[in-house]
Design an enzyme around this catalytic site. Structure first.
Site, PDB file in Angstrom:
ATOM      1  N   SER A 206      58.422  28.567  75.254  1.00  0.00           N
ATOM      2  CA  SER A 206      58.412  27.113  75.228  1.00  0.00           C
ATOM      3  C   SER A 206      57.887  26.514  73.931  1.00  0.00           C
ATOM      4  CB  SER A 206      57.584  26.573  76.400  1.00  0.00           C
ATOM      5  OG  SER A 206      56.233  26.993  76.304  1.00  0.00           O
ATOM      6  N   HIS A 234      61.926  27.649  81.166  1.00  0.00           N
ATOM      7  CA  HIS A 234      62.630  26.925  80.111  1.00  0.00           C
ATOM      8  C   HIS A 234      64.033  27.475  79.899  1.00  0.00           C
ATOM      9  CE1 HIS A 234      59.348  24.305  78.726  1.00  0.00           C
ATOM     10  NE2 HIS A 234      58.571  25.296  79.107  1.00  0.00           N
ATOM     11  N   LYS A 265      61.259  21.090  85.783  1.00  0.00           N
ATOM     12  CA  LYS A 265      61.863  20.837  84.467  1.00  0.00           C
ATOM     13  C   LYS A 265      63.326  20.448  84.658  1.00  0.00           C
ATOM     14  CE  LYS A 265      58.533  23.490  81.754  1.00  0.00           C
ATOM     15  NZ  LYS A 265      57.507  23.625  82.806  1.00  0.00           N
TER      16      LYS A 265
END
Length: 419
Positions: A206, A234, A265
């Site tokens: 990340s 991610h 996310k």
């Protein structure tokens, strides 16, 4: 001896309140000194207050007009997608605000089981287990799975939650240099004496925007009889042809044993995390994973939002396909302007600046120009590697990206980061 008795007698006669106040004053002094050292180092982290919903365009307290947001993990723009919001509202009405309990007592609803089955199907795994966050998933996995007979081999730049989760377990711990397969192989050779060997890595890192070489990791794991764990926080939802993650991107879905990821996310942006993998492992986690056993179950609205986000992804990969072109547009323009951008082919685009104070000052001036970005410095990243992490979303327009680059060039020259 006599002096000690006098001191003890004096303290005994002192009112308890005054001693407590003295201890509190001492604590305040220690804390203020530590806080001042953070300010002095230029690494103080301020929180900007958003007064609108999350999205590519937001409103920020104290900043006039609309702001273009380039620092959220809202990769697919689903946090404000109307169907995702409606699903959350409907689930809230039908199943309530929360369960007021942990899962095994009276905190499991049908929607939790349905979402777990959907996650397992999405990742093509046997089963899945939900947690309040991926941090909790990482905190629960290693301690429940690994014993003092086992070994875990971890990339040195793994996320803090992986590092903390590994600290909690009793397994023998090996740390290999970032993305260094020769070092990993050496550590695997050394770890052959242990019962189980688990290689742990982020899929996409990340802070640097680089991707783990999973093909090589899986090859080494097969060669040395190890298992592979990947944190896909991610990557889930947007890497790979259908957004399954780095294991799909690199063609090793059948070679990665365990996946942890987040719902907070790309998958709606609310909260929640999960582990997916072998059915027996998931069953063991339900019995032993402390964050699962001792945390309230995921709120229904968050479950509803994430479930709808997965539905949208499994229906079409159109959103996923729009990411690559926009990421390339930003990276190529920034590099042409003279900036150093870490990583490659990932919507995390770290603008490397080195100096912590420079990163914070540039981020502040970018906000004045209508661009929301954040400077990252120690201890979030190593000393001397301060940066501004720009994150591209599928819902950014080309005009948004071009405006961001123009602002970076203007502010970079103002602060001497560009000639």
């Amino acid at each position: 001896m006599w002096a000690g008795r006098v001191l003890h007698a004096t303290l005994s006669r002192a009112p308890r309140g005054s001693r407590a106040q003295s201890a509190l004053a001492q604590l305040r002094g220690i804390l203020e000194e530590e806080l001042e050292s953070i300010r002095g180092a230029g690494t103080w982290k301020s929180e900007r207050v958003i007064t609108s919903c999350q999205g590519p365009h937001i409103h920020v307290e104290g900043a006039p007009g609309g702001i273009i947001n380039f620092c959220a993990n809202n990769y697919l723009g689903l946090s404000s997608h109307p169907e995702v919001i409606q699903a959350g509202l409907q689930t809230l009405k039908e199943f309530g605000a929360g369960l007021s309990s942990v899962r095994f007592i009276c905190g499991t609803q049908s929607i939790h089981k349905d979402l777990e089955a959907k996650i397992a199907r999405f990742h093509q795994r046997e089963d899945a287990i939900l947690y309040p966050s991926c941090f909790d998933a990482n905190a629960g996995l290693f301690e429940a799975l690994l014993t003092s007979e086992d070994a875990v081999l971890s990339d040195e730049l793994n996320h803090a939650s992986i590092i903390d989760g590994i600290r909690l377990c009793k397994a023998h711990k090996y740390r290999y240099r970032h993305l260094d397969m020769a070092d990993l192989e050496a550590k695997l050779q050394e770890a052959q004496k242990h019962r189980l060997r688990l290689v742990a890595t982020d899929g996409a890192f990340s802070m640097d925007g680089d991707i783990a070489p999973l093909q090589k990791i899986c090859h080494l794991a097969s060669q040395y009889g190890a298992l592979v764990f990947v944190d896909e926080s991610h990557a889930t939802g947007f890497l790979g042809p259908t957004g399954r993650g780095t294991d799909e991107l690199l063609g090793v879905m059948d070679q990665v044993t365990i996946i942890n990821s987040t719902l907070g996310k790309a998958l709606g942006g609310a909260s929640g995390g999960y582990t997916t993998g072998p059915g027996a492992l998931v069953s063991l986690l339900r019995q032993r994973a402390r964050p699962y056993l001792f945390s309230n179950s995921l709120p229904p609205a968050a479950v509803g939002c994430a479930s709808k986000a997965l539905d949208l992804l499994m229906e079409s990969n159109a959103i996923v396909q729009s990411m690559a072109a926009k990421t390339l547009r930003f990276r190529s323009q920034m590099e042409a302007a003279g900036f150093t951008i870490s990583g490659a082919n990932h919507p995390i685009c770290p603008v490397m600046l080195g100096d912590a104070r420079l990163a914070l000052n540039i981020a502040d001036d970018m906000l004045k120009r209508g661009i929301f970005v954040i400077g990252f410095s120690y201890p979030v990243v190593p000393k001397g590697k301060a940066r501004i992490r720009v994150q591209i979303s599928a819902v950014h327009s080309e005009e948004d990206i071009d405006h961001c680059v123009e602002a970076f060039v203007e502010v970079g020259r103002l602060h001497g980061a560009l000639p």
